[in-house]
Design a protein around this motif. Structure first.
Motif, PDB file in Angstrom:
ATOM      1  N   GLU A   1      42.809  49.810  44.563  1.00 12.87           N
ATOM      2  CA  GLU A   1      42.771  48.985  45.783  1.00 12.87           C
ATOM      3  C   GLU A   1      41.354  48.789  46.314  1.00 12.87           C
ATOM      4  N   GLY A   2      40.533  49.815  46.300  1.00 10.53           N
ATOM      5  CA  GLY A   2      39.169  49.689  46.809  1.00 10.53           C
ATOM      6  C   GLY A   2      38.333  48.681  46.048  1.00 10.53           C
ATOM      7  N   TRP A   3      38.638  48.476  44.784  1.00  9.43           N
ATOM      8  CA  TRP A   3      37.916  47.502  43.967  1.00  9.43           C
ATOM      9  C   TRP A   3      38.104  46.100  44.533  1.00  9.43           C
ATOM     10  N   ARG A   4      39.325  45.809  44.984  1.00  6.74           N
ATOM     11  CA  ARG A   4      39.573  44.496  45.605  1.00  6.74           C
ATOM     12  C   ARG A   4      38.705  44.309  46.833  1.00  6.74           C
ATOM     13  N   PHE A   5      38.593  45.361  47.651  1.00 12.77           N
ATOM     14  CA  PHE A   5      37.742  45.263  48.842  1.00 12.77           C
ATOM     15  C   PHE A   5      36.303  44.955  48.449  1.00 12.77           C
ATOM     16  N   ALA A   6      35.812  45.629  47.425  1.00 11.10           N
ATOM     17  CA  ALA A   6      34.437  45.389  46.972  1.00 11.10           C
ATOM     18  C   ALA A   6      34.271  43.944  46.520  1.00 11.10           C
ATOM     19  N   ASN A   7      35.247  43.425  45.781  1.00 16.00           N
ATOM     20  CA  ASN A   7      35.174  42.032  45.351  1.00 16.00           C
ATOM     21  C   ASN A   7      35.210  41.087  46.547  1.00 16.00           C
TER      22      ASN A   7
ATOM     23  N   LEU B   1      35.087  48.000  36.669  1.00 16.63           N
ATOM     24  CA  LEU B   1      34.891  48.474  38.036  1.00 16.63           C
ATOM     25  C   LEU B   1      33.442  48.941  38.240  1.00 16.63           C
ATOM     26  N   THR B   2      32.931  49.749  37.329  1.00 16.47           N
ATOM     27  CA  THR B   2      31.557  50.238  37.482  1.00 16.47           C
ATOM     28  C   THR B   2      30.550  49.125  37.243  1.00 16.47           C
TER      29      THR B   2
END
Length: 174
Positions: A8-14, A138-139
């Motif tokens: 889920e946090g990856w979506r926020f970063a995007n 992700l990274t």
């Protein structure tokens, strides 16, 4: 059960990357950390293009046709440093490639994460798992978001704040 909740946090970063890139002027998108580094626009385009390469080209996932990276057999526009891109091209590229990531996260289950895929480079066969490529993507995104943030910072511009789903107030100097 799918794996989306674990990422889920990856979506926020995007989302934060999309918002910040979308707010940058062509001049700001052309900023580089140094003369031998890529400009912000190229880093953003590269981050988007890599998603399609791994998920659609290597893993054969659908969705490339919904992105600016439809022809995966040749070098894409994200690699052409002679043709700067603006926010009107970068934002849709980041958004459309994120839908491929999101589709995979929604469809893939924990049991699928160890499925193996082969990639041949220069006659060498490499084996990749879904889990390995998710971590790579992700990274990769995080690395390039950090690179963009550093470039913005050294030029006195606000960072990309990826640590929350809330958007901090940004003010970009003229």
């Amino acid at each position: 059960m799918n794996v989306a909740q674990f990422y889920e946090g990856w979506r926020f970063a995007n989302d934060r990357l999309v918002e910040r890139v979308g707010a940058l002027s062509p001049e700001h998108l052309g900023l580089r950390a140094s003369p031998d580094h890529w400009p912000i626009w190229a880093i953003s385009a590269h981050a988007a293009g890599v998603r399609v390469y791994w998920l659609c080209q290597i893993f054969k996932e659908p969705g490339a046709e919904r992105t600016p990276f439809k022809d995966l057999s040749e070098e894409g526009w994200e690699d052409d440093l002679t043709h700067p891109r603006d926010a009107s091209e970068l934002v849709p590229a980041l958004q459309s490639t994120w839908t491929i990531v999101e589709d995979c996260l929604t469809r893939w289950t924990p049991a699928m994460l160890q499925d193996e895929f082969r990639r041949e480079i220069n006659g060498q066969v490499q084996i990749h798992t879904r889990q390995g490529v998710l971590m790579r993507l992700l990274t990769h995104d995080a690395y390039h978001i950090g690179e963009i943030t550093q470039t913005l910072g050294v030029n006195g511009l606000p960072e990309i704040y990826i640590w929350t789903s809330r958007v901090p107030t940004l003010s970009t100097p003229a």
